[in-house]
Design an enzyme around this catalytic site. Structure first.
Site, short mmCIF file in Angstrom:
data_model
loop_
_atom_site.label_atom_id
_atom_site.label_comp_id
_atom_site.label_asym_id
_atom_site.label_seq_id
_atom_site.Cartn_x
_atom_site.Cartn_y
_atom_site.Cartn_z
N PRO A 94 -20.85 -7.76 8.38
CA PRO A 94 -19.64 -7.64 9.22
C PRO A 94 -18.83 -8.94 9.27
CG PRO A 94 -21.66 -7.41 10.55
CD PRO A 94 -22.09 -7.58 9.14
N GLU A 122 -30.37 -9.12 12.36
CA GLU A 122 -29.39 -10.07 12.87
C GLU A 122 -28.61 -10.73 11.75
OE1 GLU A 122 -28.54 -10.41 16.21
OE2 GLU A 122 -29.70 -8.57 15.94
N ARG A 160 -15.06 5.05 -9.12
CA ARG A 160 -14.01 6.04 -9.41
C ARG A 160 -12.79 5.42 -10.08
NH1 ARG A 160 -10.16 6.52 -5.92
NH2 ARG A 160 -9.89 8.77 -6.09
N ASP A 175 -3.44 7.80 -5.40
CA ASP A 175 -4.29 7.61 -4.23
C ASP A 175 -3.56 6.90 -3.10
OD1 ASP A 175 -6.48 8.72 -5.40
OD2 ASP A 175 -7.51 6.82 -5.80
#
Ligand code: ADE
Length: 237
Positions: A94, A122, A160, A175
């Site tokens: 993150p 963590e 893809r 897209d």
């Protein structure tokens, strides 16, 4: 392209790359995806992959030794400067830089070998980041319990885009995000369903008009759902 995934939950990936475009790309030899258990690289008698954080605090931190050993085995070196051209070592966390369509496109264009390290608990001992990782990536501003779902997202969005992975060459060009806008709405048969009619313009065969309508609807959708894409502001709360 060769993709290796390092995880403490290899079973998580048992069938996840066995569907649709990813499966087809594997069968066509466009990509080879291999999943590796970090624990296999732990050499102590308990095969420990994590330990308590120095300085105290909650949770456990993934240890550096098994990850360094895995990278040495998969790439041939743990000296980042000596990685072969086109080798990227990605840490999913993150704390990473936001993953965008442009990131996926640049991996698809330039990378030959991608090693994805799935973070856990963590975190991961920062020496992995300092010495091995070329790209620390986050898939969004929320916290997953591990990097595994993020690795799936990253693999899918890159594979893809590889040449010949999609049935038709134009599919990825239209897209969402490829031109900075969201995709326009799509309809199929029946032309009327439960009182809801397909927009007339799509039925009349006038391709110039259809293109214009699609562009307008893409703009409308972007303004309504992702105005930040138009203003350049990031839409934080
Ligand atoms: N691991 C936990 N949360 C994550 C996120 N948002 N992106 C990538 N890896 C993660």
């Amino acid at each position: 392209m060769k993709i290796d995934v390092l995880t403490i939950f290899p079973e998580y990936f048992d069938s996840i790359f066995e569907f649709g475009i990813i499966r087809r790309a594997k069968l066509a030899g466009i990509v080879a995806i291999n999943v590796h258990d970090i624990r296999e690289y732990a050499t102590d008698k308990h095969r420990m992959v994590d330990d308590r954080p120095f300085g105290g605090g909650d949770g456990m931190v993934l240890k550096p030794e098994p990850i360094f050993a895995a990278i040495e085995n998969l790439i041939g070196t743990s000296d980042r400067d000596a990685y072969p051209t086109g080798t990227q070592v990605v840490l999913l966390s993150p704390q990473g830089k936001p993953f965008k369509q442009a990131t996926a496109q640049s991996f698809a264009d330039l990378a030959k070998h991608i090693v994805l390290i799935c973070g856990r608990y963590e975190g991961v001992d920062e020496r992995v980041n300092d010495a091995l990782v070329t790209d620390e990536i986050s898939i969004g501003d929320y916290v997953l319990s591990g990097g595994e779902p993020a690795a799936v997202v990253v693999v899918d969005s890159i594979v893809r885009l590889l040449p010949n992975a999609l049935g038709s060459e134009t599919s990825a060009e239209n897209d969402s995000f490829s031109d900075g806008l969201l995709d326009c709405p799509h309809y199929t048969r029946p032309a009327e369903f439960r009182g809801m009619a397909v927009p007339e313009v799509l039925l009349n065969g006038n391709h110039a008009e259809i293109e214009k309508w699609r562009r307008e609807k893409a703009l409308e959708k972007t303004r309504s759902n992702r105005n930040d894409l138009l203003t350049g502001e990031n839409g934080d709360m």
